[in-house]
Design a protein around this motif. Structure first.
Motif, PDB file in Angstrom:
ATOM      1  N   THR A 112      -3.120   6.941 -10.438  1.00 49.94           N
ATOM      2  CA  THR A 112      -4.494   6.213  -9.935  1.00 49.94           C
ATOM      3  C   THR A 112      -4.500   5.002 -10.668  1.00 49.94           C
ATOM      4  O   THR A 112      -3.889   4.701 -11.802  1.00 49.94           O
ATOM      5  CB  THR A 112      -5.651   7.074 -10.388  1.00 49.94           C
ATOM      6  OG1 THR A 112      -5.590   8.337  -9.937  1.00 49.94           O
ATOM      7  CG2 THR A 112      -6.857   6.350 -10.366  1.00 49.94           C
TER       8      THR A 112
ATOM      9  N   TYR B   9      -5.294  -3.384   0.785  1.00 52.76           N
ATOM     10  CA  TYR B   9      -4.944  -2.900  -0.599  1.00 52.76           C
ATOM     11  C   TYR B   9      -4.169  -3.883  -1.181  1.00 52.76           C
ATOM     12  O   TYR B   9      -4.208  -4.303  -2.332  1.00 52.76           O
ATOM     13  CB  TYR B   9      -4.059  -1.646  -0.222  1.00 52.76           C
ATOM     14  CG  TYR B   9      -3.321  -1.244  -1.395  1.00 52.76           C
ATOM     15  CD1 TYR B   9      -3.829  -0.020  -2.164  1.00 52.76           C
ATOM     16  CD2 TYR B   9      -2.023  -1.670  -2.024  1.00 52.76           C
ATOM     17  CE1 TYR B   9      -3.314   0.615  -3.159  1.00 52.76           C
ATOM     18  CE2 TYR B   9      -1.554  -1.015  -3.103  1.00 52.76           C
ATOM     19  CZ  TYR B   9      -2.079  -0.007  -3.883  1.00 52.76           C
ATOM     20  OH  TYR B   9      -1.498   0.397  -4.836  1.00 52.76           O
TER      21      TYR B   9
ATOM     22  N   SER C 105       0.859  -1.294  -0.241  1.00 53.54           N
ATOM     23  CA  SER C 105       0.049   0.051   0.105  1.00 53.54           C
ATOM     24  C   SER C 105       0.694   1.082  -0.076  1.00 53.54           C
ATOM     25  O   SER C 105       2.026   1.283   0.510  1.00 53.54           O
ATOM     26  CB  SER C 105      -0.884   0.126   1.294  1.00 53.54           C
ATOM     27  OG  SER C 105      -0.053   0.031   2.472  1.00 53.54           O
ATOM     28  N   PRO C 106       0.294   2.348  -0.568  1.00 58.45           N
ATOM     29  CA  PRO C 106       1.260   3.755  -0.485  1.00 58.45           C
ATOM     30  C   PRO C 106       1.712   4.001   0.901  1.00 58.45           C
ATOM     31  O   PRO C 106       2.803   4.528   1.160  1.00 58.45           O
ATOM     32  CB  PRO C 106       0.274   4.569  -1.146  1.00 58.45           C
ATOM     33  CG  PRO C 106      -0.866   4.045  -1.906  1.00 58.45           C
ATOM     34  CD  PRO C 106      -1.038   2.554  -1.177  1.00 58.45           C
TER      35      PRO C 106
ATOM     36  N   LEU D  45       2.919   5.232  -5.890  1.00 61.05           N
ATOM     37  CA  LEU D  45       2.479   6.470  -4.900  1.00 61.05           C
ATOM     38  C   LEU D  45       1.553   7.495  -5.381  1.00 61.05           C
ATOM     39  O   LEU D  45       0.902   8.078  -4.848  1.00 61.05           O
ATOM     40  CB  LEU D  45       3.893   7.103  -4.567  1.00 61.05           C
ATOM     41  CG  LEU D  45       4.642   6.098  -3.478  1.00 61.05           C
ATOM     42  CD1 LEU D  45       5.905   6.754  -2.951  1.00 61.05           C
ATOM     43  CD2 LEU D  45       3.644   5.984  -2.092  1.00 61.05           C
TER      44      LEU D  45
ATOM     45  N   LYS E 271      -5.836   5.350  -2.851  1.00 56.35           N
ATOM     46  CA  LYS E 271      -4.677   5.874  -2.045  1.00 56.35           C
ATOM     47  C   LYS E 271      -4.853   6.229  -0.677  1.00 56.35           C
ATOM     48  O   LYS E 271      -4.005   5.966   0.133  1.00 56.35           O
ATOM     49  CB  LYS E 271      -4.064   7.311  -2.816  1.00 56.35           C
ATOM     50  CG  LYS E 271      -3.918   6.841  -4.415  1.00 56.35           C
ATOM     51  CD  LYS E 271      -2.629   6.088  -4.718  1.00 56.35           C
ATOM     52  CE  LYS E 271      -2.310   5.884  -5.961  1.00 56.35           C
ATOM     53  NZ  LYS E 271      -1.579   5.021  -6.244  1.00 56.35           N
TER      54      LYS E 271
END
Length: 1009
Positions: free
Chosen positions: A279, A247, A231-232, A276, A304
């Motif tokens: 989309t 995620y 995940s970011p 990061l 995000k």
């Protein structure tokens, strides 16, 4: 010494958002294979290389057999543990434990991983250090990983991919329940067993969410994970929660559906930047057959911001369930027509509301229908209807009516149809409504007369044609095509029942906190906490593993008992206990198994268990009996006392008597054993093997009863499993909203007619004040008609010749109402056209024409002659000068509704109960009425149930009748009290779980039919 703005490894200046305080160059130095390989794991720390074990060598107590895989964290081998003979997957990490803190962290996380025990989680037998190298011993899964499957066979079918994701969610949910995040979910860490089940493994990067202060596994400046699946917030080094793993689940599902990850890059820096900043693309861009609705679920997982993702695994599961491989249940025609009726009523109310707000008194005033504007208003209303279905069914898959009866519209790939398709579907079904608008507003709007007989006949004709057309659209509906109507086939849609996912019921168990001490007796490596059960053959004790901090069951048996066969040692199926360790020597004969929370089945049989729980038990047990019979691991004599129900509602078949269980007789065959379990659980008593040859006696859904009935016959276990599996997705009981629908349907005629009468009463009250001549005129015209036809008016009753009375009455009509008739605006208004028949209008016009000038003297003489007859008319005229009596109107409505309509409906219900058992409404909604033994209720019982259900209406109506000889004089509070009593009883009945008051008193149960 490095400053906070410098890289701790090279001293370079750091950007403010540098992950884990490393510069891009040092971050790149930890990169492993290129972006074409989704398993890109990164360990950024000073490497300390170590030579990994080779095939065939001894590594600690393990013999290395073959390599299963290799990655950035190390390698995984198939190995044999010589002490136990167990074959395991041994993960050897590629770095050494060079400090006490590192060893403590590794052991702590090994304990966390070992505490997870779930069918969709790889079981961890233990962690240890061999020659300074950390090692994790896990169960060996024979089917490989999901990544292997994708690399060899390409993207999975949509249903199979979703099934895998649902199992991954189940495994992660089990970890979350004890406070563990995985942090490295990816296809390479999800393993497939030979039976097709998916298990989440490699909790090596897991962190505990229960104690953040000591749960940071990595050293300062260390980033662990797989960037393509992280995940970011994990890439940035932020605080993590369950939505971070969610995620990774979304990325994994994306990979299973498309064969690629959503973000790629030529190098690690580009990959991180894409993950990061960009989309996520839709899976449909890479695979067109992925449903749009499923793509939206995946994209929501890939948001995000963590707050934009699903709030829980439960919410994500429910979003994915419609796309699983389980075939959806087609909606029956009865449920579809109920939903259509509800939607039609809502649309009618919407149309009338819009027309009333725009036109005012459109019911009696035909002016709106005599203008071209009506065409555009009608087209707008029709468009509004299309938008109603287009938005609700196109986006969410269900209109209001379908939501109430648990249906949804879906394309063949189970996604929502979309707005254009939903509107096209509805247009095909209801174009006749648009045709009627166009006909009335096109050819006839200039001469349209809402109150004329011709117009009314045309309206009824269009309604009849529309109803016949709708019925014809369903001529193609067959069970084999999912009851697809013509508009379903033309638009590629189906109406299906919503998924009835039911989580397993948790078996509560309270356990004391364990605090083992060295003073406790030991058996092998385990401390003995207590004795759970003992018999002549064996003793079951509760032990404790102080290294992994988990409980075990220890079975001590008589000396000379042979060791467990290797097949039983390697059992790893959800319905069997895992064997951990054993000993056979002159002084010790014992075996250690995993300890599972819960209770023996026989301890739960003191009361009836609901079908929604028992069906899962039977499916778990039948699946295990089928597999165990094939691989030779079936116990010699399966019996009730060898079944354990875990805290998460699963069945465990033990090789010994369950701790604390009363001994029971064994069954002779698999299907008889299953019937013994079903009969004991559903009837709430311990059933012997001999009694198990009889049919289960319990209030069950008719489909479930039919499946269980076959257990009393020679039935193959695998056939029973196949028939039982679809029942896991069907409603186990009649929901409260279906019971509410039955109540509303019974009250609907009375409420509808009551609303119509109330509207009529309001109109009459309005006419009395705005058009006081209307009601007296109608009464006078009725007298004239009696004189024309003779009737009860004769020369004798009048006291003078009938011809003289008729002439006098015509003079009164012409004198009193001549001015009104000669006023075109008033005489042509909708009110007079509605209330006065065309024949009467023509007669009035003839009378007024015949008496164009009526003097006051002539009118007085005629009124004097007809005074006995005109008394009622004059009183009505006098009353018309006053406001309508609202209380009198409500009393009249109450009398008609309660003492006529509801009583009539009650009578019809009683007749249906006696003649048909279940009325048509129950059959449409798929409801059956059964007794305690599961048999359909008899006609006398159904009659008794109907009498109990309708008794509040019948008794209260009788009491009001007895208290008021003139029912129209009953007071409004009496009717209000009666209505309040009925509403309270209905609410109380619906609030009772599954069974209403009438069912409890009649000894019946409502079950799915």
């Amino acid at each position: 010494m490095n400053t906070p703005n410098q890289c701790p490894q090279c001293g370079a200046a750091l950007p403010k958002d540098a992950p884990e305080s490393l510069c891009p160059a040092c971050l790149m130095s930890g990169a492993l294979p290129s972006q074409s390989n989704p398993d890109m794991t990164m360990l950024v720390e000073k490497p300390k290389p170590r030579v990994l074990p080779t095939i065939g060598e001894m590594f600690g107590s393990y013999r290395i057999e073959r390599e299963l895989g290799r990655g950035g964290m190390g390698a995984v081998y198939a190995a044999e543990q010589l002490e136990s003979g167990r074959r395991v997957a041994l993960k050897v990490l590629s770095h050494q434990l060079d400090s006490a803190d590192a060893r403590a962290r590794f052991l702590r996380e090994g304990r966390l991983a070992a505490s997870i025990n779930h069918p969709n989680s790889v079981y961890v037998f233990g962690t240890e250090e061999i020659e300074g190298t950390p090692v994790i011993a896990m169960e060996l899964i024979a089917g490989g990983t999901l990544q292997d499957r994708i690399q060899h066979g390409g993207a999975l079918p949509v249903g199979v991919a979703v099934d895998a994701a649902l199992q991954i969610i189940a495994g992660l949910e089990a970890a979350q329940a004890i406070g563990i995040l995985h942090r490295d979910i990816k296809p390479a860490n999800c393993f497939t067993d030979l039976d097709g089940s998916v298990k989440v493994g490699d909790f090596g990067l897991s962190i505990s969410t229960a104690g953040r202060g000591e749960s940071h596994l990595t050293l300062d400046g260390t980033f662990l994970g797989t960037p393509a699946f992280c995940s970011p917030e994990q890439l940035r080094g932020d605080e993590l929660n369950v939505r971070s793993d969610m995620y990774s689940v979304g990325v994994t599902l994306f990979y299973l559906l498309t064969g690629r990850t959503p973000f790629e890059g030529k190098n690690m820096v580009q990959l991180l930047a894409n993950a990061l900043e960009k989309t996520a693309p839709s899976p449909t861009q890479f695979r067109a057959e992925v449903p749009d609705s499923l793509s939206r679920v995946v994209l929501r997982c890939l948001e995000k911001l963590p707050a934009s993702r699903f709030a829980s695994y439960e919410e994500l599961r429910r979003a994915l369930l419609p796309f699983s491989s389980t075939a959806p249940t087609p909606a029956t025609l009865g449920l579809r027509f109920v939903a259509m009726a509800v939607d039609t009523i809502l649309i009618a109310v919407l149309n009338w509301t819009v027309m009333g707000l725009y036109y005012g008194d459109f019911i009696t005033d035909p002016t709106p229908f005599q203008s071209a504007e009506w065409l555009w208003i009608s087209l707008g209303l029709f468009g509004l209807q299309l938008c109603y279905w287009g938005m609700l069914e196109g986006v969410w898959g269900a209109s209001v009516g379908k939501v109430l009866v648990g249906l949804r519209v879906a394309r063949l790939n189970r996604s929502a149809p979309g707005i254009p398709r939903a509107m096209a579907r509805r247009f095909i079904l209801s174009w006749t409504t648009l045709a009627s608008y166009v006909v009335f507003s096109g050819s006839y709007f200039k001469t349209y007369d809402a109150m004329s007989h011709e117009t009314q006949m045309q309206s009824f004709g269009f309604i009849a044609f529309g109803a016949a057309y709708v019925l014809c659209m369903f001529v193609t509906a067959r069970r084999k095509n999912g009851f697809a109507a013509v508009h379903d086939l033309l638009t590629g849609t189906r109406v299906i029942q919503k998924s009835a996912y039911q989580p397993r019921t948790v078996v509560t168990q309270t356990e004391a906190v364990v605090a083992p001490t060295e003073a406790m007796p030991k058996l092998g490596p385990y401390h003995l906490l207590s004795t759970l059960s003992t018999s002549d053959r064996e003793t079951i004790s509760l032990g404790y593993d102080t290294r992994l901090l988990r409980k075990v069951w220890i079975r001590q048996c008589s000396t000379g008992e042979p060791p467990l066969p290797q097949a039983l040692r390697n059992l790893a199926r959800p319905a069997r206990l895992r064997w951990l360790q054993g000993e056979r020597n002159a002084g010790e004969t014992w075996d250690a198994y995993e300890a599972v929370g819960g209770a023996p089945l026989v301890n739960l049989l003191h009361e009836r268990q609901p079908w929604d729980i028992v069906r899962h038990w039977l499916h778990d047990l039948s699946s295990e009996l089928d597999v165990a019979a094939k691989d030779g691991t079936l116990p010699d004599a399966p019996s009730l006392d060898r079944l354990w129900i875990t805290t998460d509602g699963r069945v465990k078949l033990l090789n010994f008597t369950a701790p604390g269980a009363e001994a029971t007789s064994p069954a002779t065959a698999g299907n008889i054993f299953l019937n013994q379990v079903a009969k004991s659980a559903l009837e709430g008593r311990i059933v012997s093997a001999q009694e198990a040859e009889f049919i289960v006696e319990a209030p069950l859904a008719l489909g479930a009863r039919a499946v269980l009935r076959d257990l009393a016959t020679p039935l193959a276990v695998q056939d029973f499993t196949a028939r039982l599996k679809p029942l896991l997705q069907t409603p186990p009981c009649v929901s409260w909203w279906k019971r509410l629908v039955t109540v509303l349907a019974c009250a609907a005629p009375a409420l509808g007619i009551g609303a119509f009468m109330l509207l009529g009463a309001m109109l009459v009250g309005n006419w009395r004040t705005t058009q006081p001549e209307l009601m007296p005129m109608m009464t006078t015209l009725a007298m004239h008609q009696q004189m024309e036809t003779g009737g009860h008016m004769t020369d004798k009753t009048l006291g003078y010749p009938l011809a003289e009375g008729k002439t006098a009455l015509e003079i009164v009509i012409a004198g009193r109402y001549g001015q009104l008739v000669r006023d075109p605006k008033r005489w042509s208004s909708g009110t007079y056209k509605l209330m006065i028949e065309p024949e009467q209008r023509a007669e009035v016009e003839r009378i007024v024409a015949a008496h164009p000038q009526v003097s006051d003297e002539e009118l007085q003489q005629a009124e004097a002659k007809l005074k006995p007859l005109l008394g009622a008319v004059d009183n009505e005229t006098a009353d018309g000068k006053k406001l309508p009596d609202a209380a009198k109107i409500m009393r009249t409505l109450g009398h008609i509704l309660v003492n006529w309509l509801l009583v009539a409906i009650a009578g019809v219900s009683l007749v249906c109960a006696l003649v048909f058992r279940c009325g048509p409404l129950f059959r449409v909604l798929g409801i059956a009425v059964v007794t305690r033994d599961g048999a359909e209720a008899s006609r006398p019982r159904m009659l008794g149930r109907a009498c109990i259900a309708w008794s509040p209406v019948l008794i209260s109506a009788l009491m009001i009748q007895l208290a008021n000889p003139d029912i129209f004089e009953a007071s409004l509070p009496q009717y209000a009290a009666q209505a309040a009593l009925i509403v309270i009883l209905v609410i109380a009945s619906l609030a009772l779980r599954q069974r209403g008051l009438q069912d409890r008193l009649a000894g019946t149960w409502l079950v799915p039919g």
